[in-house]
Write a protein that holds these residues in place. Structure first.
Motif, PDB file in Angstrom:
ATOM      1  N   THR A 151       0.846  -1.196   0.000  1.00  0.00           N
ATOM      2  CA  THR A 151       0.000   0.000   0.000  1.00  0.00           C
ATOM      3  C   THR A 151       0.882   1.248   0.000  1.00  0.00           C
ATOM      4  N   GLU A 152       0.298   2.335  -0.482  1.00  0.00           N
ATOM      5  CA  GLU A 152       1.015   3.608  -0.504  1.00  0.00           C
ATOM      6  C   GLU A 152       1.428   4.021   0.918  1.00  0.00           C
ATOM      7  N   LEU A 178       0.819  -1.249  -6.512  1.00  0.00           N
ATOM      8  CA  LEU A 178       0.418  -0.312  -5.467  1.00  0.00           C
ATOM      9  C   LEU A 178      -1.063  -0.571  -5.186  1.00  0.00           C
ATOM     10  N   ASP A 179      -1.315  -1.123  -3.983  1.00  0.00           N
ATOM     11  CA  ASP A 179      -2.645  -1.595  -3.587  1.00  0.00           C
ATOM     12  C   ASP A 179      -3.486  -0.450  -3.034  1.00  0.00           C
ATOM     13  N   ASP A 180      -4.791  -0.608  -3.070  1.00  0.00           N
ATOM     14  CA  ASP A 180      -5.727   0.370  -2.501  1.00  0.00           C
ATOM     15  C   ASP A 180      -5.453   1.762  -3.047  1.00  0.00           C
ATOM     16  N   ILE A 199      -1.078  -0.423 -10.638  1.00  0.00           N
ATOM     17  CA  ILE A 199      -1.852   0.139  -9.533  1.00  0.00           C
ATOM     18  C   ILE A 199      -3.164  -0.622  -9.459  1.00  0.00           C
ATOM     19  N   LYS A 200      -3.636  -0.791  -8.232  1.00  0.00           N
ATOM     20  CA  LYS A 200      -4.947  -1.402  -8.031  1.00  0.00           C
ATOM     21  C   LYS A 200      -5.877  -0.318  -7.496  1.00  0.00           C
ATOM     22  N   ILE A 201      -6.805   0.117  -8.344  1.00  0.00           N
ATOM     23  CA  ILE A 201      -7.727   1.181  -7.931  1.00  0.00           C
ATOM     24  C   ILE A 201      -8.648   0.634  -6.850  1.00  0.00           C
ATOM     25  N   ASP A 202      -8.699   1.346  -5.729  1.00  0.00           N
ATOM     26  CA  ASP A 202      -9.418   0.841  -4.559  1.00  0.00           C
ATOM     27  C   ASP A 202     -10.912   0.677  -4.821  1.00  0.00           C
TER      28      ASP A 202
END
Ligand code: C2E
Ligand code: CA
Ligand code: CA
Ligand code: CA
Length: 279
Positions: A151-152, A178-180, A199-202
């Motif tokens: 996560t960021e 990059l999670d959430d 990136i994983k868009i939350d």
């Protein structure tokens, strides 16, 4: 009013006390959870946007106590982090995930990828890069088949150290996600700074995408920005076709969510491969 205030205080106090007692008991039980075979993994498929092809899975850990009670990761991961148990548990999760992937390789699915969540506590561990490499070498998967999800918030806690470690992972061919994404303080700034492949868009953005046109446009900008930087975009928690349609129009790359598949047992994950994987 005074009375009710006092009652509220009593109630609050009581619940906090029982809560921390429960946490102590749970942390103690967690200590033996691996040895007692109480932990197991489920695998949630990640699909291309039109749902015709499975590209990989995200590993999600589950804890079923011997009395049959399920404890959610949202509850026990923080306890594992506070107690330091996340280091052996995280290593076990990594091993099991890579072994699962090796079995799929042996069945002929050689392009499938596995995504594993890395706790902030694991990320600051000085041995983490060697530990991850060791698991890859022991299990015999390719480095490029493993994605590490961070996560960021975890990454910016010690930004320079994180950048150094993510760079080392990427030099080995391991992917980083990059999670959430979008839930942090200034995600777009860190997207430029952090060396990530995905990136994983939350889910919180995805939830609103077909309801609120401003939120929807924001997701469109995030996807454009990510693509400009050469980053691949995964949408997480996609539950229905309206959301899917918006994401398709914005050119989102991959979809993870109940609309295409819930977290699955290994046996069910293999069935999904049979149906949706390209050999
Ligand atoms: P996460 O990494 O953001 O994982 C996504 C969560 O969303 C998972 O919950 C998944 O089951 C759920 N989910 C996926 N698609 C949908 C959907 O379409 N709708 C809804 N409502 N939910 C969906 P889960 O498995 O309960 O995990 C919660 C969190 O616990 C994870 O969030 C992650 O932060 C942590 N976690 C889970 N497994 C691990 C692990 O192996 N290691 C570490 N360090 N953390 C883990
Ligand atoms: Ca994740
Ligand atoms: Ca996530
Ligand atoms: Ca999330």
């Amino acid at each position: 009013a005074k009375n009710s205030g006092r009652n509220n205080w009593c109630f609050f106090h009581h619940s906090m006390l029982s809560n921390s007692y429960e946490q102590i008991i749970l942390t103690d039980a967690l200590r033996n959870a691996i040895a007692n075979n109480e932990l197991f993994l489920v695998y949630q498929p990640q699909f291309n946007i039109d749902g015709t092809q499975v590209v990989g899975f995200e590993t999600l850990v589950r804890w079923k106590q011997t009395n049959g009670e399920m404890i959610s990761p949202g509850k026990f991961i923080p306890l594992a982090e506070q107690s330091g148990l996340i280091l052996p548990i995280g290593q076990w999760i990594l091993q099991q995930s890579c072994k699962f992937l090796k079995r799929t390789n042996d069945l002929g699915y050689e392009n499938i990828k596995i995504s594993v969540n890395l706790s902030p506590v694991q990320l600051v561990d000085n041995n983490i890069i060697d530990s991850i490499s060791a698991v890859i070498e022991e299990t015999g998967i390719r480095h490029s088949q493993l994605t590490i999800e961070i996560t960021e918030t975890a990454a910016i806690k010690s930004l320079d150290d994180s950048i150094a470690k993510l760079t080392q992972l990427r030099e080995k061919g391991i992917r980083v996600a990059l999670d959430d994404f979008g839930t942090g303080y200034s995600s777009l700034t860190y997207l430029r700074t952090l060396p990530v492949n995905f990136i994983k868009i939350d889910k919180s953005f995805i939830d609103k995408i077909s309801l609120d046109s401003t939120q929807s446009q924001l997701v469109g900008y995030i996807i454009d920005m990510a693509h400009t930087l050469g980053t691949t975009v995964i949408a997480e928690g996609v539950e229905d076709f309206d959301q899917l349609k918006e994401l398709f129009e914005y050119g989102c790359d991959y979809i993870q969510g109940y609309v295409y598949g819930k977290p699955l047992s290994e046996a069910d994950a293999l069935k999904v491969l049979e149906e949706f994987a390209q050999i």
